[in-house]
Design a protein around this motif. Structure first.
Motif, PDB file in Angstrom:
ATOM      1  N   ALA A   1       5.299   9.957   0.061  1.00  0.00           N
ATOM      2  CA  ALA A   1       4.527   8.784  -0.356  1.00  0.00           C
ATOM      3  C   ALA A   1       3.186   8.747   0.366  1.00  0.00           C
ATOM      4  N   ALA A   2       3.160   9.110   1.647  1.00  0.00           N
ATOM      5  CA  ALA A   2       1.905   9.135   2.400  1.00  0.00           C
ATOM      6  C   ALA A   2       0.952  10.191   1.834  1.00  0.00           C
TER       7      ALA A   2
ATOM      8  N   CYS B   1       0.913  11.303  -1.277  1.00  0.00           N
ATOM      9  CA  CYS B   1       0.450  10.781  -2.565  1.00  0.00           C
ATOM     10  C   CYS B   1      -0.605   9.702  -2.373  1.00  0.00           C
ATOM     11  N   TRP B   2      -0.443   8.878  -1.329  1.00  0.00           N
ATOM     12  CA  TRP B   2      -1.415   7.835  -1.019  1.00  0.00           C
ATOM     13  C   TRP B   2      -2.767   8.454  -0.643  1.00  0.00           C
TER      14      TRP B   2
ATOM     15  N   LEU C   1      -6.072  -0.028  -1.353  1.00  0.00           N
ATOM     16  CA  LEU C   1      -5.459   1.045  -0.569  1.00  0.00           C
ATOM     17  C   LEU C   1      -4.894   0.531   0.754  1.00  0.00           C
TER      18      LEU C   1
ATOM     19  N   LEU D   1      -1.610  -1.187  -0.054  1.00  0.00           N
ATOM     20  CA  LEU D   1      -0.605  -0.200  -0.418  1.00  0.00           C
ATOM     21  C   LEU D   1      -0.236   0.702   0.751  1.00  0.00           C
ATOM     22  N   GLY D   2      -1.209   1.007   1.616  1.00  0.00           N
ATOM     23  CA  GLY D   2      -0.989   1.969   2.685  1.00  0.00           C
ATOM     24  C   GLY D   2      -0.250   1.435   3.890  1.00  0.00           C
TER      25      GLY D   2
ATOM     26  N   ILE E   1       3.453   1.909   3.730  1.00  0.00           N
ATOM     27  CA  ILE E   1       3.767   3.332   3.769  1.00  0.00           C
ATOM     28  C   ILE E   1       3.682   3.849   5.202  1.00  0.00           C
TER      29      ILE E   1
END
Length: 85
Positions: A7-8, A10-11, A34, A37-38, A41
């Motif tokens: 996931a990181a 993809c981020w 971001l 969302l980040g 993660i």
């Protein structure tokens, strides 16, 4: 590779794609998206994969958000200086 590290990654790829698209507001709306969302993660990486991977992802996020972090640091210094006077 764990799901949190995937996931990181993809981020980070999403951040690079969003940075390549032209913007009228100097990418600030995308930066806020971001950040929202980040943060979960990054916490997920710390919980699942430990301190070293968490620090690596934090360093990658800091390199992506270098301008917002500079603005935050200058804002912080201005407020500390005004309170000290």
């Amino acid at each position: 590779m764990s799901y949190s590290l995937s996931a990181a990654c993809c981020w980070i790829i999403l951040a690079a794609i969003l940075a390549a698209i032209p913007s009228n507001d100097n990418h600030w709306r995308r930066a806020y998206f971001l950040m929202a969302l980040g943060l979960p993660i990054v916490v997920w990486v710390y919980v699942n994969d430990g301190l070293m991977w968490g620090l690596a992802v934090t360093a990658a996020a800091a390199s992506i958000f270098r301008w917002p972090l500079r603005y935050l640091w200058s804002w912080f210094l201005r407020h500390v200086k005004t309170r000290a006077e």
